[in-house]
Write an enzyme that holds these catalytic residues in place. Structure first.
Site, PDB file in Angstrom:
ATOM      1  N   GLY A   1     -97.812  -0.019  49.869  1.00 38.03           N
ATOM      2  CA  GLY A   1     -98.641  -0.974  50.116  1.00 38.03           C
ATOM      3  C   GLY A   1     -99.578  -0.938  48.811  1.00 38.03           C
TER       4      GLY A   1
ATOM      5  CB  ILE B   1     -97.423   6.262  39.819  1.00 40.76           C
ATOM      6  CG1 ILE B   1     -96.150   5.109  40.425  1.00 40.76           C
ATOM      7  CG2 ILE B   1     -98.146   4.591  38.693  1.00 40.76           C
ATOM      8  CD1 ILE B   1     -95.170   4.760  39.398  1.00 40.76           C
TER       9      ILE B   1
ATOM     10  CE  LYS C   1    -109.472   4.897  34.337  1.00 42.37           C
ATOM     11  NZ  LYS C   1    -108.524   3.739  34.111  1.00 42.37           N
TER      12      LYS C   1
ATOM     13  CE  LYS D   1    -106.103   1.476  42.436  1.00 36.15           C
ATOM     14  NZ  LYS D   1    -104.989  -0.176  41.724  1.00 36.15           N
TER      15      LYS D   1
ATOM     16  CB  ALA E   1     -96.533   4.340  44.158  1.00 32.26           C
TER      17      ALA E   1
ATOM     18  CG  ASN F   1    -107.734   0.256  33.019  1.00 33.89           C
ATOM     19  OD1 ASN F   1    -108.530   0.665  33.761  1.00 33.89           O
ATOM     20  ND2 ASN F   1    -107.799   0.088  31.043  1.00 33.89           N
TER      21      ASN F   1
ATOM     22  CB  THR G   1    -119.729   0.057  32.045  1.00 32.52           C
ATOM     23  OG1 THR G   1    -118.639   0.209  31.246  1.00 32.52           O
ATOM     24  CG2 THR G   1    -119.344   0.192  33.357  1.00 32.52           C
TER      25      THR G   1
ATOM     26  CB  VAL H   1    -111.982  -5.009  35.787  1.00 31.45           C
ATOM     27  CG1 VAL H   1    -111.157  -5.471  35.278  1.00 31.45           C
ATOM     28  CG2 VAL H   1    -113.460  -5.763  35.073  1.00 31.45           C
TER      29      VAL H   1
END
Length: 622
Positions: A299, A414, A418, A376, A372, A456, A481, A464
């Protein structure tokens, strides 16, 4: 209802055209002989009049059949072009030949000049009625345009698509554009006019002309241009502060039509610094077709798109597993509506629950698993690191073990960029997941375990872009940031295409990495999104908040030691992961499991023992 109304309107217009053509033919036929006798009716030979009266019904039927054959009753005359003009000429020429045949082989008695004069007048009258309609619409639209406030518009691309678009704008009473000028890089066109609109300059003149002509909207009508050209032009357009729109693709030219409905808003994805990833859809189709496929986290942003694309590739059965019932319900209803024949199963379950996962795998025996499900969000996981480990590490471990136990053929994890040299618990947890996948691939040869690592994802939950959009909608400030922070980006469909393609290539143990081109500065992303929203940086403030705990200035997609191996897709590579001690990993995982179950505040130290490249800040430890 709309189709019914449109159908009724079409029939009424067709009947009106038929009646007009009948009257038009009768007038042209009799007026031709009237002209032949120099407008003296009493001098006309009565045998000619009698013959014409006798043959008029038959000739009317001939004219109507000719016009029907040449599609003069089915054409959309507000879009009429050279094709319709040629059809009118051919129809009238055919009638000219038929009338000659009537004179030579039948008892049709008319002056020898009659076929030519009648056909010529019929040609003029037919063109007048058809194209006069289009002219009246155009005049009416232009007068309406002057009285109504419509957006002053610049079209970029004075080619076929631009011409089609302008024609649509000029003939439709429902558009909101007043085209002021064209832009085209072909200097030979500069200073010339396209349907009365000046081609004023090239891409270097966009900013100047937008200010000079007080442009409010810019439409990019270059469907055949490559992504780099479009991106460069859009970046220039973004400097104007105008609302940006574009024609999405070349298919409009193939169909021979460009309408206002084809225009879409320019999205931030259009400004990314690389070509979109291309995958072999036939290859994916053959891989997924007639397979039972299970998607955990089905979902979520990535999971739901996986489900959409898998559903379109004819799986035997699609099993969706998610802990969040609202998301699961949404994707369920969407797929039921779009793929009514799909064998769809939607289950509410947690990947943390060993018994539940084993139960699901035992019942549905999936051939392929896309994992998935994960926490995160970096800052939230920094504040709750034990939850990141429970869900990401051990949720993956339990799901993967269930897949191995019930002999799933392929298990695709997945992952994320990072995971490389992680500075946050989320990235470190994903790195452990990759290590688990590599370990299990050796332990269970019947299942191919692989990971797919990407950057991303634009528009995903918690990313973002939605944050920036919400901040812009609220009037700012937009929070960035650090002015130097950069990220690799991809769209959700791209990410999913990569995952599906990786499944095809998977032989076990690989970490697939996308060549994502140049990274994007988050500050530039914020500026472009502000401009695309129709604001300037003076109107929406950009505020720098400082790096959050666990956040880097940049992300790496691959550890330097891993190297790269090519695949058939030039944008997809395979990393060669570091070697690690599998026995030690198992021992440390047991310690880590105990620590996270006890919500140990020193959990990050346990993670550090597994992921040597993990560097963390203790400020947010529980």
């Amino acid at each position: 209802m709309r189709e019914l109304i449109n159908s009724k309107q079409y029939k009424i217009r067709a009947i009106c055209l038929v009646l007009t053509d009948i009257v038009m033919y009768i007038f042209c036929s009799f007026f031709a002989i009237y002209m032949r006798y120099e407008f003296r009716f009493n001098d006309i030979d009565k045998k000619f009049l009698n013959s014409m009266v006798k043959y008029t019904p038959a000739n009317i039927m001939i004219i109507l059949l000719l016009f029907l054959f040449f599609k003069l009753y089915s054409s959309i005359w507000k879009y009429a072009s050279v094709t319709e003009m040629v059809n009118i000429i051919l129809a009238c020429m055919m009638y000219f030949l038929i009338e000659i045949i009537q004179i030579l082989f039948f008892e049709y008695q008319v002056p020898r000049s009659h076929p030519f004069m009648c056909s010529s007048m019929l040609l003029i009258a037919t063109i007048g009625t058809r194209f006069g309609y289009r002219l009246l619409r155009s005049v009416r639209h232009r007068s309406f345009e002057k009285s109504d406030k419509k957006a002053r518009t610049m079209i970029i691309g004075a080619g076929q698509a631009g011409a089609m678009l302008l024609k649509e704008i000029n003939t439709s009473a429902y558009t909101h554009y007043n085209v002021i000028c064209f832009i085209d890089d072909d200097k030979r066109k500069h200073g010339r006019y396209l349907s009365g609109v000046k081609i004023a300059g090239d891409r270097n003149d966009i900013v100047r002309l937008a200010e000079e002509y007080r442009i409010e909207r810019i439409i990019v009508a270059m469907p055949s241009a490559d992504n780099k050209v479009i991106r460069d032009i859009l970046n220039i357009c973004a400097q104007t502060g105008c609302k940006l729109k574009k024609i999405p693709g070349i298919y409009q030219l193939v169909n021979g039509n460009v309408t206002v409905n084809d225009i879409k808003n320019v999205e931030i994805e259009d400004l990314l610094g690389r070509e979109q990833i291309k995958v072999d859809l036939d290859e994916i189709m053959g891989y997924v077709k007639n397979k039972t496929v299970l998607v955990t986290g089905g979902g979520g942003s990535i999971g739901s798109e996986l489900c959409r694309q898998i559903a379109g590739h004819n799986p035997k059965q699609l099993v969706i597993v998610d802990i969040y019932e609202n998301n699961a319900y949404d994707i369920q209803q969407e797929l039921i509506k779009k793929y009514s024949e799909l064998d769809l199963v939607v289950l509410i379950a947690s990947v943390r629950n060993t018994h539940r996962m084993n139960q699901i795998f035992a019942k549905y025996r999936p051939d392929i698993v896309y994992h998935a499900a994960a926490h995160k969000h970096v800052p939230l996981m920094e504040a709750s690191p034990n939850e990141a480990i429970k869900n990401n590490v051990f949720g993956t471990y339990k799901t993967a073990l269930a897949a191995a136990k019930y002999k799933t053929k392929k298990f695709v994890l997945i992952s994320t960029d990072k995971a490389v040299n992680p500075t946050n618990i989320m990235g470190a947890s994903k790195r452990i997941c990759e290590m688990i996948i590599q370990m299990l691939n050796k332990d269970y040869p019947d299942t191919n375990f692989v990971a797919v690592r990407f950057g991303n994802v634009l528009g995903s939950n918690g990313s973002v872009i939605p944050l920036f959009k919400r901040q812009i909608k609220e009037g700012g400030p937009v929070t960035v940031t650090d002015p130097k922070i950069i990220r690799y980006f991809m769209t959700i469909p791209e990410a999913v295409s990569l995952v599906l393609q990786a499944g095809v290539y998977a032989k076990g143990g690989e970490i697939f990495v996308l060549d994502m081109g140049e990274p994007v500065k988050i500050l530039d992303l914020a500026k472009n999104l502000i401009r695309l929203s129709g604001y300037t940086e003076d109107e929406i403030e950009i505020k720098f908040t400082g790096l959050r705990p666990g956040e880097k200035l940049y992300e790496e997609l691959l550890m330097s030691e891993e190297g790269l191996q090519d695949t058939k897709n030039s944008l997809i590579h395979i990393g060669r992961p570091l070697e690690f001690d599998e026995d030690k990993l198992r021992q440390e995982l047991e310690k880590l499991k105990t620590a996270c179950e006890q919500d140990d505040k020193e959990i990050k130290k346990y993670v550090k023992k597994i992921v040597a490249t993990y560097n963390y800040d203790t400020h947010y430890d529980e």
